[in-house]
Design an enzyme around this catalytic site. Sequence first.
Site, PDB file in Angstrom:
ATOM      1  N   HIS A  11      31.900  38.990  37.015  1.00  0.00           N
ATOM      2  CA  HIS A  11      31.987  39.796  38.261  1.00  0.00           C
ATOM      3  C   HIS A  11      32.891  38.872  39.447  1.00  0.00           C
ATOM      4  CE1 HIS A  11      30.801  43.716  40.904  1.00  0.00           C
ATOM      5  NE2 HIS A  11      32.107  43.287  41.127  1.00  0.00           N
TER       6      HIS A  11
ATOM      7  N   GLU B 205      23.637  43.701  36.889  1.00  0.00           N
ATOM      8  CA  GLU B 205      24.023  42.219  36.781  1.00  0.00           C
ATOM      9  C   GLU B 205      22.914  41.228  37.484  1.00  0.00           C
ATOM     10  OE1 GLU B 205      27.628  42.631  39.055  1.00  0.00           O
ATOM     11  OE2 GLU B 205      28.655  43.906  37.525  1.00  0.00           O
TER      12      GLU B 205
ATOM     13  N   ARG C  38      33.264  49.069  38.001  1.00  0.00           N
ATOM     14  CA  ARG C  38      31.842  49.176  38.072  1.00  0.00           C
ATOM     15  C   ARG C  38      31.278  49.255  36.780  1.00  0.00           C
ATOM     16  NH1 ARG C  38      32.412  46.845  41.896  1.00  0.00           N
ATOM     17  NH2 ARG C  38      31.442  47.098  44.126  1.00  0.00           N
TER      18      ARG C  38
HETATM   19  C1  DGY Z   1      33.892  44.852  45.393  1.00  0.00           C
HETATM   20  O1  DGY Z   1      34.347  44.668  46.625  1.00  0.00           O
HETATM   21  O2  DGY Z   1      33.593  46.024  45.372  1.00  0.00           O
HETATM   22  C2  DGY Z   1      34.068  43.920  44.248  1.00  0.00           C
HETATM   23  O3  DGY Z   1      33.466  44.546  43.120  1.00  0.00           O
HETATM   24  C3  DGY Z   1      33.508  42.515  44.542  1.00  0.00           C
HETATM   25  O4  DGY Z   1      34.211  42.024  45.236  1.00  0.00           O
END
Ligand code: DGY
Length: 333
Positions: A295, A276, A247
């Site tokens: 992402h 984002e 993240r």
């Molecule tokens: C999640 O699922 O947390 C990923 O970052 C995106 O698929």
Amino acid sequence: MNSISIVKKKKVYLTRKILEPASSLLAAKYQVSIHDSIRPPTRLELRKGIRNMDGILCTLSDKMDKKVLDEAGPNLKVISSYSTGYDHIDVTEATKRGVVVATTGDVLAEATADLTFALILAISRRIVEADKFVRRGAWKVGWMPNLLLGSNVHNSTLGVLGLGRIGRAVARRAKGFKMEVIYNSRHRLEESLEAELGVTYVGMNELLRNSDFLTIHTGLNQDSTNMLGRDEFSKMKKSSYLINTARGGIVDENDLAEALRKKWIRGAALDTYSHEPLTKGNKLLRLSNLIVLPHIGSATVDTRTKMSRIAAQNLINVLDGSGPVCSVNTNDI
Ligand code: DGY
């Protein structure tokens, strides 16, 4: 006279159109409404959409905070996220209301580890730069002794911050590249598991000082927000790289931009950001020793399809009380 009882279908709201089978599994049982757009719902749309629902299937783009939860009526029983991370959901508020928060669990670990490795290779071997170099017609001389020299991945040291399922999947790949793997995590693994993975637990300072590649695989929470900033980057090797597929909020992006500009570290490759999408004027985009992806850690057809099934099944299992749920708060409700 026979009495007819009409059983009303439960109502479910999907905040985005996702890969099947989620919507067909849910439509077979419930009254389903979908925010049918490529963009996530606005705050207003989300607050409206959640009203009178029994279940929500949301994505990580939907901030499910107190204000949004306040709009939900007493029927809401479950928020099932089409993600493994759940930092976009106020779990405490959901728990207070008896709402189960479910995630897709570990299903994306291998796909995310693949992408992490792709970034390790891409940043150290300058793959994105090299592709651009050829396309813009700059390759005029054929083979050149000093063209686009990079760094070895094999025999280097990989530092893993957070050794959960994704971190372990990355560590396993690293062994194939003969890397030494060191890690720091909230919970140290059992010695037998450390031995099986061939990883060594180290303190945070040692992790920063000794990693040639530092890859982040910890969740975003109060403790990990901006966990890597100026102080941490200044401890890292000048020849090292930072990789983040976890993240964005774990990294202080202003400090990272400074570290890359001033060459405190050699490069970074990111898949996630504190906000984002990244906007065009973002200072990170001016840095050439940085790779930026939008992402896509879990973005394979197979993984996203599995995530879809799990997200729908979590929702069904809560609403029908029919099976196990990959939940983060069931024990507290
Ligand atoms: C999640 O699922 O947390 C990923 O970052 C995106 O698929």
